[in-house]
Each structure stands twice: as C-alpha cells, then as structure tokens.
Design an enzyme around this catalytic site. Structure first.
Site, PDB file in Angstrom:
ATOM      1  N   ASP A  18     -59.989 -50.217 -16.146  1.00  0.00           N
ATOM      2  CA  ASP A  18     -60.582 -51.072 -17.182  1.00  0.00           C
ATOM      3  C   ASP A  18     -60.104 -50.586 -18.551  1.00  0.00           C
ATOM      4  O   ASP A  18     -60.274 -49.412 -18.890  1.00  0.00           O
ATOM      5  CB  ASP A  18     -62.118 -50.966 -17.068  1.00  0.00           C
ATOM      6  CG  ASP A  18     -62.828 -51.899 -18.034  1.00  0.00           C
ATOM      7  OD1 ASP A  18     -62.179 -52.803 -18.579  1.00  0.00           O
ATOM      8  OD2 ASP A  18     -64.040 -51.702 -18.245  1.00  0.00           O
ATOM      9  N   MET A  19     -59.501 -51.474 -19.304  1.00  0.00           N
ATOM     10  CA  MET A  19     -58.998 -51.086 -20.628  1.00  0.00           C
ATOM     11  C   MET A  19     -60.183 -50.779 -21.545  1.00  0.00           C
ATOM     12  O   MET A  19     -61.249 -51.379 -21.418  1.00  0.00           O
ATOM     13  CB  MET A  19     -58.171 -52.225 -21.243  1.00  0.00           C
ATOM     14  CG  MET A  19     -57.061 -52.756 -20.357  1.00  0.00           C
ATOM     15  SD  MET A  19     -56.003 -51.477 -19.696  1.00  0.00           S
ATOM     16  CE  MET A  19     -55.235 -50.879 -21.185  1.00  0.00           C
ATOM     17  N   TYR A  23     -59.583 -55.728 -26.958  1.00  0.00           N
ATOM     18  CA  TYR A  23     -59.049 -56.536 -28.058  1.00  0.00           C
ATOM     19  C   TYR A  23     -58.810 -55.659 -29.298  1.00  0.00           C
ATOM     20  O   TYR A  23     -57.868 -55.894 -30.061  1.00  0.00           O
ATOM     21  CB  TYR A  23     -60.004 -57.682 -28.419  1.00  0.00           C
ATOM     22  CG  TYR A  23     -60.093 -58.808 -27.397  1.00  0.00           C
ATOM     23  CD1 TYR A  23     -59.539 -58.686 -26.140  1.00  0.00           C
ATOM     24  CD2 TYR A  23     -60.747 -60.002 -27.712  1.00  0.00           C
ATOM     25  CE1 TYR A  23     -59.636 -59.716 -25.206  1.00  0.00           C
ATOM     26  CE2 TYR A  23     -60.840 -61.039 -26.787  1.00  0.00           C
ATOM     27  CZ  TYR A  23     -60.288 -60.880 -25.525  1.00  0.00           C
ATOM     28  OH  TYR A  23     -60.385 -61.897 -24.610  1.00  0.00           O
ATOM     29  N   ARG A  60     -68.652 -47.680 -32.547  1.00  0.00           N
ATOM     30  CA  ARG A  60     -69.851 -47.559 -31.691  1.00  0.00           C
ATOM     31  C   ARG A  60     -70.663 -46.329 -32.090  1.00  0.00           C
ATOM     32  O   ARG A  60     -71.889 -46.348 -32.013  1.00  0.00           O
ATOM     33  CB  ARG A  60     -69.450 -47.465 -30.211  1.00  0.00           C
ATOM     34  CG  ARG A  60     -68.860 -48.771 -29.690  1.00  0.00           C
ATOM     35  CD  ARG A  60     -68.548 -48.697 -28.201  1.00  0.00           C
ATOM     36  NE  ARG A  60     -67.556 -49.718 -27.852  1.00  0.00           N
ATOM     37  CZ  ARG A  60     -67.261 -50.093 -26.624  1.00  0.00           C
ATOM     38  NH1 ARG A  60     -67.860 -49.546 -25.596  1.00  0.00           N
ATOM     39  NH2 ARG A  60     -66.339 -51.017 -26.409  1.00  0.00           N
ATOM     40  N   ASP A 127     -58.637 -57.748 -18.786  1.00  0.00           N
ATOM     41  CA  ASP A 127     -58.347 -56.319 -19.006  1.00  0.00           C
ATOM     42  C   ASP A 127     -58.806 -55.427 -17.856  1.00  0.00           C
ATOM     43  O   ASP A 127     -59.072 -54.256 -18.060  1.00  0.00           O
ATOM     44  CB  ASP A 127     -58.993 -55.851 -20.324  1.00  0.00           C
ATOM     45  CG  ASP A 127     -60.494 -55.671 -20.197  1.00  0.00           C
ATOM     46  OD1 ASP A 127     -61.103 -56.367 -19.375  1.00  0.00           O
ATOM     47  OD2 ASP A 127     -61.044 -54.821 -20.913  1.00  0.00           O
ATOM     48  N   GLU A 128     -58.899 -55.977 -16.675  1.00  0.00           N
ATOM     49  CA  GLU A 128     -59.354 -55.176 -15.531  1.00  0.00           C
ATOM     50  C   GLU A 128     -58.460 -55.413 -14.325  1.00  0.00           C
ATOM     51  O   GLU A 128     -58.086 -56.556 -14.051  1.00  0.00           O
ATOM     52  CB  GLU A 128     -60.740 -55.635 -15.090  1.00  0.00           C
ATOM     53  CG  GLU A 128     -61.892 -55.152 -15.882  1.00  0.00           C
ATOM     54  CD  GLU A 128     -63.130 -55.909 -15.430  1.00  0.00           C
ATOM     55  OE1 GLU A 128     -63.923 -55.321 -14.704  1.00  0.00           O
ATOM     56  OE2 GLU A 128     -63.247 -57.092 -15.780  1.00  0.00           O
TER      57      GLU A 128
HETATM   58  P1  TTP Z   1     -64.927 -55.524 -21.917  1.00  0.00           P
HETATM   59  O1  TTP Z   1     -64.049 -54.816 -20.932  1.00  0.00           O
HETATM   60  O2  TTP Z   1     -66.268 -55.944 -21.466  1.00  0.00           O
HETATM   61  O3  TTP Z   1     -65.187 -54.614 -23.156  1.00  0.00           O
HETATM   62  P2  TTP Z   1     -64.164 -53.836 -24.031  1.00  0.00           P
HETATM   63  O4  TTP Z   1     -62.842 -53.684 -23.353  1.00  0.00           O
HETATM   64  O5  TTP Z   1     -64.121 -54.419 -25.401  1.00  0.00           O
HETATM   65  O6  TTP Z   1     -64.870 -52.447 -24.168  1.00  0.00           O
HETATM   66  P3  TTP Z   1     -65.141 -51.346 -23.070  1.00  0.00           P
HETATM   67  O7  TTP Z   1     -64.323 -50.163 -23.475  1.00  0.00           O
HETATM   68  O8  TTP Z   1     -66.597 -51.092 -23.164  1.00  0.00           O
HETATM   69  O9  TTP Z   1     -64.736 -51.869 -21.729  1.00  0.00           O
HETATM   70  O10 TTP Z   1     -64.168 -56.789 -22.477  1.00  0.00           O
HETATM   71  C1  TTP Z   1     -62.747 -56.845 -22.621  1.00  0.00           C
HETATM   72  C2  TTP Z   1     -62.415 -57.775 -23.752  1.00  0.00           C
HETATM   73  O11 TTP Z   1     -62.905 -59.072 -23.471  1.00  0.00           O
HETATM   74  C3  TTP Z   1     -63.056 -57.349 -25.035  1.00  0.00           C
HETATM   75  O12 TTP Z   1     -62.247 -56.414 -25.736  1.00  0.00           O
HETATM   76  C4  TTP Z   1     -63.249 -58.645 -25.741  1.00  0.00           C
HETATM   77  C5  TTP Z   1     -63.386 -59.679 -24.653  1.00  0.00           C
HETATM   78  N1  TTP Z   1     -64.805 -60.095 -24.495  1.00  0.00           N
HETATM   79  C6  TTP Z   1     -65.255 -61.218 -25.142  1.00  0.00           C
HETATM   80  O13 TTP Z   1     -64.493 -61.868 -25.825  1.00  0.00           O
HETATM   81  N2  TTP Z   1     -66.551 -61.592 -25.023  1.00  0.00           N
HETATM   82  C7  TTP Z   1     -67.427 -60.918 -24.250  1.00  0.00           C
HETATM   83  O14 TTP Z   1     -68.597 -61.290 -24.164  1.00  0.00           O
HETATM   84  C8  TTP Z   1     -66.961 -59.762 -23.573  1.00  0.00           C
HETATM   85  C9  TTP Z   1     -67.900 -58.974 -22.709  1.00  0.00           C
HETATM   86  C10 TTP Z   1     -65.653 -59.377 -23.716  1.00  0.00           C
END
Ligand code: TTP
Length: 681
Positions: A18-19, A23, A60, A127-128
């Site tokens: 998981d990235m 963004y 954060r 991103d997963e």
């Molecule tokens: P996530 O993997 O949920 O979060 P993240 O990568 O920003 O942070 P983390 O390190 O906690 O994993 O989401 C991946 C991307 O998807 C995130 O960067 C932005 C987008 N996104 C949205 O646009 N809306 C949302 O509600 C969520 C959850 C994510």
C-alpha cells in the site's frame, strides 16, 4: 454453495503493498520542493479551501487528518491551515470541471509494473497491490534460505513481526534477525521469512525507480496481509506469522474488518453481541449460516480463524472504469439539461479511458452502468435509493453520452414513481441529484479469432436493452449479495460500481455533507464482498441473439447462419454509423421493427451471400461511420472465408474477388483496434 474451505496447511506467502499518502507523494515528486513539508492534496472545490483527500505524514503529526472524527466529512483546507499554518495545499488536477486522476493512475501503474515482476500481482486499487510470492519464497528457501545469509538488509531488520516476544534489553533488529534465521522454525514461518526479504527488496526497488515509499503486510493470505499493511506506516512492513493470527483477530474490532464496516458488521454487533473478529469463534458455522445465509455464514466462520481462500488474481489492469462527480448542497442538479451536461462530461472522460484501454491493452468493456444519488422534495421515503441502471456498452463518445442519459431518465422515472411528473397537491414534486457516475465494466481482452471479431462489431451497433415497457435493464444485486454484504447496496449515500471483486464503492455524501468529488474515492478499495455479484445484464451476444430472433420473428435455421450464429457482417458494416442515423436509415430500420428505429439492422437478410443492387445503393447512400479506404483490410484475413468474400464484394463491388486470402499470422494481420473509432478518429 458454501465457500470452498481453504487448505490451511497450504502455506502461501502473500503480500499487500500500500503506497503511503499516495496523492501527496505523487505531487511531491512533481514539485520536489514540497518534500518533507506538511502537505495535503485537496479536491477540486474552493469552498473553505477544499476537502482534504491525502495528507502527508508530516502534516498528520500536526493534527491534520483526512476525515474528521465522528463526522462523516473530510477536513477542509481552511481547517488544516488552522491546525498547521505551514501546510502546503495542492489541488488535484482538473479536467472537464472535475478532478482528473490520470496522473495518480499512471503513477500507480509504474509501481504495479515493478511489483509484477516478482510473482502473481493483483492491482487492487489506485495505490494497492496484492502479490503472491509463494513460488519466489519457495525458490529462495531451496536455494538460499535466510539462515544462510551473512548480511541482512536494514529494511528487512526493521520489519515488524507480530507476536515476536523480546526480552528486556533485546535489540529490536537482533530479535528480527533471530526470528528470520531460526533453524527450527516450521516451514510456514520459513516461507514467511523469505517473504520478508523479498518484500523489503521490492519496496526498495519501488523507491529507487519511482521515488515513492510504500508499506506492506506479509502473511499467509490476502485478508491477513491487508490487515497488516496498515499497521505500521509509512515505509514499513509488518508480518503475521501463523501463530499470531488468533491474537491479532481477538483484538480486531469487527467493523475494522474489510467488508464488515457496514450493515453486516452492525448486525453482528447488535444481533450477536460480537465486538471483535475473535468473538465470532464462539458461534458454530451452522449458527452463523442460520443468521446470515450459507455463504456469509461460512465466510464469517472462516475469517474468525484467519482463513481466507481468496486467491491473488493475476490482474494488472483495472476491472472497470468509472467517472463520477458529486453535487452537494446548493450545487445539487435540478434540471434534466444540467444532468445531461454533466453526464456528457463524465461520458467523455469514460470514453477517453476506454479508448486508451483499448489502444494500450487491447481490452473492451461491455456494460455501461449509471449510478446517481438523489433526494426528492416532500420526500416521505427519504431512504429511497436512486436505482442504478445498466445496458450494453456502445463505444464512441456520443453513444455513451446518449445511453447514459437514457439510463438516467429511466432511473429517474422509476425513482419518482407514477406521480413523479404530476403535481402533488399544490406543488409539483421535484428531485435533486447529488451525485452522478458512469462506469464501464465486464472488460475483456479482445479475443483473437473469428466469432469474436464479429461479436466485437456487433457490440458497436447495439443500444441499451429495453424491456417490454421500454425500460433499460436494472442493475440489481443477487440475493446472495444482499444476504451478507448489505453495505454495498443499501445506504442512500452509497452506490456500488460493478467493479473489481475487491469491490470499489463510490461514496456519495449526503446533500448536507460537503463536497467530495466522487472519483476521488472511486478508486479506493473500500469494501468487498465474497459472494457479491451483480446480476448480469444479458451478455452482448445473448441480448443481440434474442433481439435478433424477436425482430426477424424466426429462428435461425439455415445451417450456415447457425454456424456463424450471427447476422451477415455486411449488415453490421452497413449499419455501423458513427454519426447520428440519417432519416432514411431510420426509416429503413423501422421497417424491421418499429421499436428499434435507431438500432442497427441485424435482420438476417436472405441476401447474405450476394451483394444485391439494393445493397450497393445503400452502400453509397448511407453515411458510413468509416470511410472504406480507412479500413485496414488485412484484418479481413481473420474472418471466415465466406465472410471475407462477402465483405470484399461489399467493399469492392466491381472487383473480382481473390478468395485465397492470406492466412492468419502472416504479419499483415492488423489489430481489430484499427477499426475502433475513438482514438483514431
Ligand atoms: P489511501 O491508501 O486510503 O490513503 P493514503 O495513501 O493517502 O494514505 P495512507 O498512507 O494512510 O495509506 O488512499 C490512496 C489515495 O486515494 C489517497 O492518497 C487519495 C485517494 N483517496 C481519495 O481520493 N478519497 C478517499 O476517500 C480516500 C480514502 C483516498
């Protein structure tokens, strides 16, 4: 049918990658001066600085978060500035008046292409990624087991191993090394140790090649790997040895489990008094099945034990494409022309993505689905869901726009009910649309071979399937899906895209909630349901066959026709028309069936083996979607000889035909994509 009970002895090595604050990382790579600074990406909406959708770990630390506790709304840019005055806010790119996620999608693809080299790889969201590293781990165990390694990378030694007990004063890294190098470990743990080394290497490679950090979970199945990947972020990896599974699940709140965040989780809490996943252990499989049905009952019984038979799918490309937008509060849409305007924008984006998928990956989608969220004035039934509608997908932006709008109108009629358009008392009942999305699903590779090529053409000429009352096909959910995974289908604020089986959910905020561009969440893997399957609309082929039989009013008895199972390809070509049908054409078609005036003429004409004078006239009259000389005729070699002959006659009516066409594979066979309109024209 109950789910197959997985072999617990089968020690697989699965990773979930998981990235981190994805963004934000993409934006920081674009603007390196932002690196290390508290940064957040805000959506396309200037109200109060825009809603936050990604927050860097530096931000954060200052209390900036994406979602505000206890409230179903994202933190706004202004609130983030108040919490962290030095925060850098970056707006998502915008196209067609809405967020444009292409930059993030292609950044995600970069990562996927690196990870895919290591084993079976499944792109689960933007991103997963899931990886099945079993083969690689087994090879490593055979050739260079961890205990034989003299040096171990720092990234490996930083791994978090659940259940690893350390005596006071023990060095963290030493404990990890000892665990990894245990000679007396069982095979499962040894394989996981290899997984730890492999994943650390992969994460380093991703960082080197893309500049992105990621976190990972390593376990014996997807469910546990996913749980673990979020436990230590950013840029770390967490391992779940078999022996640690029960402890992990006994403290895991039921709602934190993927797929249990909604109604099913609530029901487990209220009806069975279950708080953690481990609490489920007290119920027998039969008891759980009695409450939730066979599939869901067995699934719950399994997850309580950390068992999940879900395989990593070898899939690097998304299973569907979607484009959506929300219109919260005062921006809710209230006229058909406004809805049409936005559906046109969304369809344009969808069409563009379909085109590049076709061009780059040679894939086509066959189902178009419309979702919307809405509310009505004087709404007695405020939870009434705006129905989702699907139809066979026709390529070409104008067709998608037209079909999407038709789907919307059919859904609206159903939503408003029989009195929708009539005044209720003194007032006319009105509607508001707070979210719209269009998606394309059932994506398959363009198959090689002849029947497929025709099927492909056929799909160009169909229109949304309509039932007897003229309504387009509903997008419904099977009982098995509603049985256990109600969160996917039930709430007013959610609409489900028939997406990856990992279940992509579009979350539409209520009209009271602040803005959130739907496509910003659309690519997140929010929930998924093991048994959830949207009922298929009839396949393109089936629906075409049915309508063909209906329209011609006879069964296909001619053995030649039967063999092909298709109308003459000439008919298909004749009627393929990228521009709106001419009046004459419409009239001609309507003679086949008044109800299908705009449909392509699939009548199984008796002239299939001869080009008649009439067809020559039509050839000249009809406004072709393709200019004849634009067609790469080498693709004809892919067709059966009799069809080649028929088609060549049609294309060159005055030429003598050479039926000895070149065989397939001579290098001249071009891709079917050459025929395809969107990119090439
Ligand atoms: P996530 O993997 O949920 O979060 P993240 O990568 O920003 O942070 P983390 O390190 O906690 O994993 O989401 C991946 C991307 O998807 C995130 O960067 C932005 C987008 N996104 C949205 O646009 N809306 C949302 O509600 C969520 C959850 C994510």
């Amino acid at each position: 049918m109950p789910l197959a009970r997985p072999e617990t002895s089968d020690a697989r090595v699965i990773a979930h990658v998981d990235m981190d604050c994805f963004y934000v990382q993409v934006e920081q790579r674009k603007q390196p001066e932002l690196r290390g600074l508290p940064t957040a990406v805000v959506q396309y909406n200037e109200w109060q600085g825009g809603g936050l959708i990604a927050v860097s770990y530096e931000a954060r630390k200052c209390g900036v978060k994406r979602v505000l506790d206890g409230v179903f709304r994202s933190m706004r840019g202004d609130e983030a500035k108040a919490a962290c005055p030095e925060i850098q806010l970056v707006q998502v790119p915008v196209a067609r008046g809405k967020a444009d996620l292409n930059l993030y999608r292609s950044a995600g693809s970069e990562v996927v292409s690196i990870l895919a080299q290591s084993g079976k790889c499944e792109r689960a969201s933007i991103d997963e990624v899931y990886l099945d590293l079993t083969d690689a781990a087994e090879s490593m165990l055979a050739d260079a087991p961890p205990e034989s390694l003299e040096l171990m990378d720092e990234e490996v030694l930083k791994s978090h191993i659940l259940g690893l007990s350390r005596k006071d004063g023990d060095d963290f890294e030493e404990s990890v090394r000892d665990w990894i190098c245990r000679k007396d470990a069982d095979r499962r743990d040894k394989l996981l140790s290899c997984g730890i080394i492999l994943v650390a290497e992969l994460r380093k490679q991703v960082l080197k090649e893309t500049e992105f950090t990621c976190s990972a979970g390593i376990a014996h199945n997807k469910m546990l790997a996913k749980l673990a990947s979020g436990m230590n972020k950013p840029a770390q990896q967490t391992v779940v040895p078999y022996a640690a599974v029960q402890e992990l699940l006994s403290s895991l709140p039921i709602k934190k489990m993927k797929q249990l965040g909604g109604k099913l989780g609530t029901s487990l809490q209220t009806d069975l008094g279950v708080d953690t996943v481990g609490d489920l252990l007290q119920f027998s499989e039969t008891k759980l099945q009695e409450h939730y049905g066979i599939n869901t009952g067995t699934w719950l019984w399994n997850i309580a034990r950390g068992i999940s038979g879900e395989e990593v799918q070898g899939r690097l490309l998304p299973k569907s494409h979607g484009s959506g937008k929300t219109f919260p509060g005062p921006r809710a849409l209230k006229s058909l022309s406004n809805v049409q305007h936005w559906l046109n924008q969304l369809s344009e984006e969808l069409s563009e993505r379909l085109s590049s998928d076709l061009e780059q990956n040679k894939r086509i989608a066959s189902t178009l689905t419309l979702h919307a969220s809405a509310f009505r004035s004087r709404d007695s039934d405020s939870h009434k869901k705006f129905p989702s509608k699907s139809c066979p997908l026709r390529y070409g932006v104008t067709k998608i726009q037209e079909d999407a709008f038709n789907l919307f109108q059919a859904a609206l009629r159903e939503y408003m009910g029989p009195f929708g358009s009539k005044p209720q008392g003194n007032k006319q009942e009105t509607w508001r649309i707070t979210g719209l999305s269009v998606s394309a699903s059932k994506i398959v590779d363009i198959p090689s071979g002849t029947s497929s090529i025709m099927r492909y053409f056929q799909s160009q000429s169909t229109v949304p399937s309509r039932s007897a009352d003229g309504c387009v096909q509903d997008h419904v959910v099977t009982p098995s899906a509603s049985e256990g995974c109600s969160e996917q289908i039930s709430t007013e604020t959610q609409a489900v895209i028939p997406e990856e089986d990992t279940g992509v959910t579009y979350t539409f905020p209520n009209f009271e909630t602040p803005d959130k561009d739907v496509d910003l969440v659309s690519e997140k893997d929010v929930v998924s349901c093991p048994s959830s399957e949207a009922t298929d609309v009839p396949t393109q082929l089936e629906s075409n066959r049915t309508s063909q039989t209906k329209r011609t009013g006879r069964k296909i008895n001619n053995p030649k026709e039967k063999n092909r199972g298709m109308p003459s390809i000439v008919d298909i070509f004749k009627n393929y028309n990228a521009s709106p049908p001419t009046k004459q054409e419409t009239q001609e078609d309507s003679t086949v069936s008044p109800s299908t005036s705009k449909r392509a003429n699939f009548s199984n004409s008796s002239h299939s083996s001869e080009v008649t004078q009439e067809s020559e006239e039509r050839r000249q009259q009809i406004d072709w979607g393709y200019k004849i000389d634009e067609i790469d005729q080498s693709v004809l070699n892919e067709l059966p000889v009799e069809i080649q002959r028929e088609l060549r006659r049609f294309l060159h009516p005055n030429k003598r035909l050479n039926t000895n066409s070149k065989s397939k594979g001579d290098g001249s066979t071009s891709s079917i994509a050459h025929y395809f309109p969107p990119l090439n024209r």
